[in-house]
Design an enzyme around this catalytic site. Structure first.
Site, short mmCIF file in Angstrom:
data_model
loop_
_atom_site.label_atom_id
_atom_site.label_comp_id
_atom_site.label_asym_id
_atom_site.label_seq_id
_atom_site.Cartn_x
_atom_site.Cartn_y
_atom_site.Cartn_z
N PHE A 42 -28.06 87.80 10.53
CA PHE A 42 -26.98 88.64 11.21
C PHE A 42 -25.54 88.17 10.28
O PHE A 42 -24.94 89.15 9.68
CB PHE A 42 -26.76 88.03 12.58
CG PHE A 42 -25.53 88.44 12.99
CD1 PHE A 42 -24.86 89.67 13.19
CD2 PHE A 42 -24.38 87.56 13.56
CE1 PHE A 42 -23.51 90.29 13.68
CE2 PHE A 42 -23.22 87.85 14.29
CZ PHE A 42 -22.69 89.42 14.29
N THR A 43 -25.49 87.12 10.03
CA THR A 43 -24.56 86.49 9.04
C THR A 43 -25.09 85.99 7.84
O THR A 43 -24.41 85.92 6.69
CB THR A 43 -23.57 85.59 9.66
OG1 THR A 43 -24.43 84.39 10.22
CG2 THR A 43 -22.65 86.29 10.59
N GLY A 44 -26.32 85.49 7.79
CA GLY A 44 -26.96 85.07 6.71
C GLY A 44 -27.71 86.07 5.78
O GLY A 44 -27.65 87.39 6.31
N TYR A 151 -18.27 81.19 21.92
CA TYR A 151 -18.68 80.13 20.90
C TYR A 151 -18.43 78.91 21.56
O TYR A 151 -19.63 78.01 21.49
CB TYR A 151 -17.79 80.29 19.62
CG TYR A 151 -18.36 79.18 18.46
CD1 TYR A 151 -19.37 79.54 17.71
CD2 TYR A 151 -17.49 78.35 18.22
CE1 TYR A 151 -20.09 78.98 16.64
CE2 TYR A 151 -18.13 77.55 16.82
CZ TYR A 151 -19.02 77.74 16.38
OH TYR A 151 -19.62 77.03 15.36
N ARG A 192 -12.73 82.20 7.16
CA ARG A 192 -12.59 80.88 7.35
C ARG A 192 -11.67 80.48 6.15
O ARG A 192 -11.65 81.07 5.06
CB ARG A 192 -13.89 80.36 7.15
CG ARG A 192 -14.84 80.28 8.55
CD ARG A 192 -15.62 79.55 8.68
NE ARG A 192 -17.13 80.04 8.22
CZ ARG A 192 -18.21 79.43 8.50
NH1 ARG A 192 -18.31 78.27 8.95
NH2 ARG A 192 -19.17 79.94 8.01
#
Ligand SMILES: NC(=O)c1ccc[n+]([C@@H]2O[C@H](COP(=O)([O-])OP(=O)(O)OC[C@H]3O[C@@H](n4cnc5c(N)ncnc54)[C@H](O)[C@@H]3O)[C@@H](O)[C@H]2O)c1
Length: 316
Positions: A42-44, A151, A192
């Protein structure tokens, strides 16, 4: 399952194709273990583990932790979960499911195998804290219904599950509360702060400071964090955590931006944008427990870690 012949451990890393996961897989392989890297990408990305794919002790499994898993391993590092607000707010229901169902499935697997299991928890457990720096005894100040709650509350519920599996079933658990970590293989567009500033700085674009830029964070370099993970996993059974892992040295966002501009040698200007909802003013770990119980503390200074991270982003 007891193995007959070798002392090499078989280790499952969920979220293994992500930023932290890929560094952990690399390190565990380097220590001679057999690594099963699980990720739904998914994000990797496979790029993060491309250099490991040919290793005889490395396997990649595309799987979503919200579904049960049946494999044979000795240890489990449960990292699967999008970690940046941009990613975890993209599909908040799935984020909660990943934390909660993911924890249930991985704890179920650990129970069946009597395997040790480590949870990648987060400093977001503390929410917008009234206590500074945060010790593990502080219960936090978290909004249960805001945009970050999927989260924060998902991770809090996962901690609850870990400790109930311990109390009720005697499982060997380890809970690490990770504070801001940075380094090579962070996503360039995940919002980030370290990656954001570096990407903006390298492109010569204005660097965005949220609010007045005086909110502070502490930044831990990825190699230090991975060292903390492994020490925690290898600690005696009674050391369950939760245990803070992070770098206690604080910087304001403005200081970080100025350091990045100086290092990339760019001409970026600082621009201001409104502070995101529920964004904490300050976040700093108290790492006395990690020092005393794991003999761990971060070694890489921000200036050195930034150099290595900037090199990575220059090359991508
Ligand atoms: N990096 C930090 O500063 C930080 C701070 C606190 C906590 N953490 C925690 O550490 C872990 C790793 O974070 P990261 O920074 O490497 O983020 P990341 O997004 O790079 O890695 C998360 C990985 O989990 C995978 N994933 C997401 N949902 C999944 C699912 N349902 N099934 C299987 N795989 C799934 C993603 O594809 C990705 O590879 C996360 O659990 C995060 O909450 C990280």
């Amino acid at each position: 399952m007891t193995r007959l012949y070798d002392s090499q451990k078989r280790i499952l890393v969920t979220g293994g194709a992500g930023f932290l996961g890929s560094h952990l897989c690399e390190r565990l392989l380097g220590e001679g273990h057999d690594v099963l890297c699980l990720d739904n990408l998914f994000t990797g990305t496979k790029r993060n583990i491309a250099h490991l794919l040919g290793h005889p002790s490395f396997e990649f499994l595309r799987h979503d932790v919200t579904f049960p898993l049946f494999v044979e391993v000795d240890e489990i590092y449960n990292l699967a979960c999008p970690a940046s607000p941009v990613h975890y707010q993209h599909d908040p229901i799935q984020t909660t499911k990943t934390s909660v169902h993911g924890a249930i499935n991985m704890l179920g697997l650990a129970k069946r195998l009597r395997a040790k299991i480590l949870q990648a928890s987060t400093s977001e457990i503390y929410g917008d804290p009234e206590v500074h720096p945060q010790t593990e005894e502080y219960w936090g100040r978290v909004n249960p219904i805001g945009p970050r709650s999927c989260y924060d509350e998902g991770k809090r519920c996962a901690e609850t599950l870990f400790f109930d599996y311990r109390r009720q079933l005697g499982l060997s658990i380890k809970v690490a509360r990770i504070f801001n970590t940075y380094g090579p293989r962070m996503h360039r567009a995940d919002g980030r702060v370290v990656s954001n500033f570096i990407v903006q700085g390298l492109a010569g674009e204005p660097i965005t400071l949220y609010g007045d830029g005086e909110q502070s964070r502490s930044f831990c370099y990825v190699d230090d964090l991975i060292d903390g993970f492994i020490r925690l996993m290898d600690s005696p059974d009674e050391v369950t955590g939760p245990i803070n892992l992070g770098n206690p040295v604080e910087f304001t966002m403005r200081q970080l931006a100025e350091m990045v501009i100086a290092k990339v040698g760019g001409s970026s200007k600082l621009v201001h944008a409104p502070l995101p909802i529920d964004d904490p003013r300050q976040r700093q770990p108290n790492i006395d427990k990690a020092r005393a119980l794991l003999g761990w503390e971060p070694k890489v200074a921000l200036a050195d870690g930034l150099d290595r991270t900037i090199d990575y982003f220059r090359g991508t």
